[in-house]
Design a protein around this motif. Structure first.
Motif, mmCIF file in Angstrom:
data_model
loop_
_atom_site.group_PDB
_atom_site.id
_atom_site.type_symbol
_atom_site.label_atom_id
_atom_site.label_comp_id
_atom_site.label_asym_id
_atom_site.label_seq_id
_atom_site.Cartn_x
_atom_site.Cartn_y
_atom_site.Cartn_z
ATOM 1 N N PRO A 171 0.807 -1.222 0.000
ATOM 2 C CA PRO A 171 0.000 0.000 0.000
ATOM 3 C C PRO A 171 0.834 1.264 0.000
ATOM 4 O O PRO A 171 0.472 2.263 -0.627
ATOM 5 N N GLU A 172 1.992 1.251 0.699
ATOM 6 C CA GLU A 172 2.853 2.425 0.726
ATOM 7 C C GLU A 172 3.364 2.772 -0.672
ATOM 8 O O GLU A 172 3.444 3.944 -1.045
ATOM 9 N N GLU A 175 0.583 4.277 -2.813
ATOM 10 C CA GLU A 175 0.378 5.684 -2.463
ATOM 11 C C GLU A 175 1.496 6.554 -3.015
ATOM 12 O O GLU A 175 1.251 7.638 -3.559
ATOM 13 N N ARG A 179 1.039 9.573 -5.695
ATOM 14 C CA ARG A 179 1.456 10.939 -5.379
ATOM 15 C C ARG A 179 2.518 11.436 -6.358
ATOM 16 O O ARG A 179 2.578 12.632 -6.681
ATOM 17 N N LEU A 212 -7.931 2.130 0.446
ATOM 18 C CA LEU A 212 -6.792 3.005 0.141
ATOM 19 C C LEU A 212 -7.214 4.132 -0.793
ATOM 20 O O LEU A 212 -6.811 5.287 -0.612
ATOM 21 N N ARG A 215 -8.604 7.162 0.857
ATOM 22 C CA ARG A 215 -7.690 8.012 1.630
ATOM 23 C C ARG A 215 -6.883 8.965 0.754
ATOM 24 O O ARG A 215 -6.235 9.876 1.273
ATOM 25 N N LEU A 216 -6.898 8.767 -0.550
ATOM 26 C CA LEU A 216 -6.094 9.597 -1.445
ATOM 27 C C LEU A 216 -6.782 10.929 -1.718
ATOM 28 O O LEU A 216 -7.988 10.974 -1.946
ATOM 29 N N LYS A 219 -8.187 11.247 -6.441
ATOM 30 C CA LYS A 219 -8.573 9.867 -6.697
ATOM 31 C C LYS A 219 -8.111 9.409 -8.078
ATOM 32 O O LYS A 219 -7.989 10.197 -9.015
#
Length: 349
Positions: A171-172, A175, A179, A212, A215-216, A219
């Motif tokens: 997941p990291e 993300e 980003r 997940l 949380r962004l 999207k």
């Protein structure tokens, strides 16, 4: 980071494309392309050779595979840049050419897309770094974001419509890649590889992927699953995601059958007919972007195009129905057809 990303989107030298979003607004299902690496091996890529090296050594072969997928009916073609981040390129001594190689990858695909005579999305492939995040490894979130932003900037300069983040496990890292794409001013799609009893190698579930997304700050245009074990497992993952997040645009990009060792190489035995069935089941499971991953040739994509265009409407399948047609599902065979409450409190049909 979010403020810098917004500024990049406003101030970038290259326009941001909305082609993927426009096509999704016009059509129920879009067809993505198939495999890059396994097709390159058939075209002469040597074991251990970086596919990205072909961008300068054999650009005609890179363009030829894109053309074959477009001729087979693909609406989306992925650039030859899966491993074109600084960490993966370092394994081949190419890390100082990261921006150049991504720009070239997007430019080659862009030329093929522009010559198609119809709208074709150029998707900038971005795969994992191969590094572990702290505290398990040395990779920090800031370093990962910058590496993916560097890659995305090259893809954008070369003409990519969208960043296509794929085959992710952590997941990291998902993300960080998202980003990075945002910082470069590109819309993005991401997919995870669910290959261990319905989870990624790092333990992420399909349902966890939908959480997940929530949380962004910016999207994705779409998200879903790719690669993994076989098409049955992948459709099962899509079923789980569409239950958890009804209405989201989901991606199914499954392998061409179950991988098997034949001699010293992996063989994918899925027939074009099997992949046609997979395309129909993926659509019934809730996918709106459907393509192939490892082992999927232009012939398979052509069969999937024919199946999608035939427009046969299937009921939402159960896990058992998917397994009976496409092969083993390694996750729990819970019902995939009953109504549930999704993450937004809506009932899923």
């Amino acid at each position: 980071m979010e403020a810098r990303a917004d500024a990049a989107a406003r101030e970038g030298d290259y326009p941001v494309s909305d082609l993927l979003s426009r096509l999704l607004a016009e059509r129920r299902v879009l067809l993505a392309d198939g495999a890059t690496g396994t097709n390159y091996f058939d075209m002469g890529l040597a074991s251990g050779e970086a596919p990205e090296a072909w961008l300068t050594e054999h650009p005609e072969k890179v363009a030829e595979l894109h053309r074959r997928f477009v001729e087979a009916g693909a609406d989306i073609i992925l650039t030859n840049s899966f491993g074109a981040n600084r960490y993966r390129l370092k394994l081949h001594g190419l890390q100082d050419r990261t921006h150049e190689l991504n720009r070239l990858a997007a430019s080659l695909a862009r030329k093929v897309a522009d010559a198609a005579g119809r709208p074709v999305v150029t998707a900038g492939s971005m795969g994992p770094t191969g590094e572990l995040f702290t505290p398990l490894g040395a990779l920090t979130m800031d370093a990962a974001i910058e590496a993916f932003a560097e890659q995305a900037r090259g893809l954008k300069e070369g003409g990519a419509d969208v960043a296509w983040i794929e085959t992710m496990s952590a997941p990291e890292e998902l993300e960080a890649a998202a980003r990075g794409a945002i910082a470069a001013g590109l819309p993005y799609v991401f997919t995870a590889s669910f290959d261990t009893a319905g989870r990624t190698m790092m333990g992420l579930t399909p349902e966890g992927l939908t959480e997940l997304v929530e949380r962004l700050v910016v999207k994705p245009v779409a998200y879903g699953a790719n690669c993994g074990i076989g098409p049955g497992d992948l459709v099962a993952s899509v079923l789980s995601m569409s239950e958890a997040a009804p209405g989201d645009v989901l991606v199914a990009k499954g392998n061409c059958g179950i991988p098997q060792w034949v001699g010293d190489s992996v063989h994918y035995g899925g027939t074009p007919e099997l992949m046609g069935h997979y395309a129909c089941l993926a659509r019934a499971a809730g996918a709106r972007i459907i393509g192939g991953c490892c082992g999927t040739s232009p012939a398979h994509i052509a069969a999937m195009r024919k199946a999608i265009d035939a427009g046969a409407s299937l009921p939402r399948p159960t896990f058992e129905a998917v397994e009976a047609t496409l092969g083993p599902i390694t996750r729990s065979k819970q019902s995939a057809g009953r109504a549930r409450t999704g993450r937004r409190g809506r009932e899923v049909a």
